[in-house]
Write an enzyme that holds these catalytic residues in place. Structure first.
Site, PDB file in Angstrom:
ATOM      1  N   GLU A   1       0.826  -1.223   0.000  1.00  0.00           N
ATOM      2  CA  GLU A   1       0.000   0.000   0.000  1.00  0.00           C
ATOM      3  C   GLU A   1       0.856   1.267   0.000  1.00  0.00           C
ATOM      4  O   GLU A   1       0.362   2.355   0.317  1.00  0.00           O
ATOM      5  CB  GLU A   1      -0.963   0.014   1.201  1.00  0.00           C
TER       6      GLU A   1
ATOM      7  N   HIS B   1     -12.805  -3.863   3.919  1.00  0.00           N
ATOM      8  CA  HIS B   1     -11.354  -4.031   4.019  1.00  0.00           C
ATOM      9  C   HIS B   1     -10.772  -3.422   5.303  1.00  0.00           C
ATOM     10  O   HIS B   1     -10.105  -4.117   6.062  1.00  0.00           O
ATOM     11  CB  HIS B   1     -10.691  -3.408   2.774  1.00  0.00           C
TER      12      HIS B   1
END
Ligand code: 13P
Ligand code: ZN
Length: 273
Positions: free
Chosen positions: A115, A209
């Site tokens: 990420e 998520h």
């Protein structure tokens, strides 16, 4: 100074472990990044061993030349306190803001979190608004995730419902919470969507998520994540007892609170139900 003795490194490790103890970081779930101050870089640079330049996967020109402490991809928050040098790394960005290289850590191999595009694009948005912002935190917060299956995926609804569950919430996050619909994680597209929300909010929910939080230091950023997730837990408990509320904090109550606590609460969240 030895790298692990630096206060900012200790603060990073403690925050990662606090998140693990909350139950937000199963396996390698979640990631953390800290934009290191120039004097902090100076204090530990004797430990640096620079690796090859690698593409970030997006462009963050505002952050060119900056250093970040970040968790490693596939590494477990549970292990950060036990083996920091194998679980986290310090990276340097190049002059274009398109490449990074590891200068410390991940001693058994690996790369920064998948990420990284989201982290760096969020840092870029924040630093442009307020250079004191230094921490971006992604956690798999159980109750927030559960709510993304039953509440409309709208900023207004999540903000209002979370505010109603704990009186301190509108004071802790007066700007509200943004929501990103389900998207494939790890790439530039979700990074663009999240950083767009970070222009307005310090919290962004990723449907099904987890959540991203931004803040000036470790305490504020962890506290923000913790406050929102605690509020979500109360909402999950409330919805488990019955689908409607018998009483709640009203839109006018919020206006009164805003006046006394000297915060500005956008009217878009104070709609009549
Ligand atoms: P990383 O192990 O690459 O940080 O990924 C974990 C995660 O939570 C992805 O969203
Ligand atoms: Zn995740």
């Amino acid at each position: 100074m030895k790298f692990l003795e630096a206060e900012f490194v200790q603060g990073f490790i403690r925050m990662a472990n606090d998140g693990w103890e909350q139950g937000w970081h199963e396996r390698n779930g979640g990631n953390l990044s800290y934009r290191v101050k120039p004097e902090e870089v100076e204090s530990v640079k004797e430990n640096f061993e620079a690796k090859e330049w690698q593409p970030i996967g997006t462009s963050v020109p505002t952050l060119a030349g900056e250093f970040f402490l970040v968790t490693g991809s596939g590494k477990y928050f549970r292990n950060v306190i036990l083996d920091p040098a194998g679980s986290i790394c310090m990276i340097e960005l190049d002059k274009t803001g398109e490449n990074y290289r590891i200068v410390w850590g991940l001693v058994n191999g690996g790369r920064p979190t998948s990420e990284l595009p989201s982290h760096l694009m969020n840092h870029e948005v924040k630093v442009e608004k307020n250079p004191n912002y230094r921490v971006i935190y992604h956690a798999h917060t159980t109750n927030i995730i559960a709510l993304t299956f039953v509440l409309p995926l709208k900023d207004e609804v999540f903000t209002r419902e979370l505010w109603e569950m704990a009186t301190e919430c509108p004071v802790v996050f007066p700007d509200g919470v943004g929501v990103v619909p389900w998207m494939v994680p790890g790439g530039r597209e979700i990074a663009v969507a999240t950083s767009e929300l970070m222009k307005q909010y310090d919290l962004a929910i990723w449907a099904h998520h987890g959540m991203f939080a931004a803040g000036e230091d470790f305490d504020l950023t962890f506290g923000l994540m913790h406050t929102a997730e605690k509020s979500a837990e109360i909402l999950v408990k409330m919805l488990s007892m019955r689908p409607d509320k018998l009483q709640t904090i009203t839109a006018q109550n919020f206006r009164d609170l805003a006046h006394d606590f000297k915060v500005t609460l956008p009217e878009k969240f104070l709609y009549e139900k």
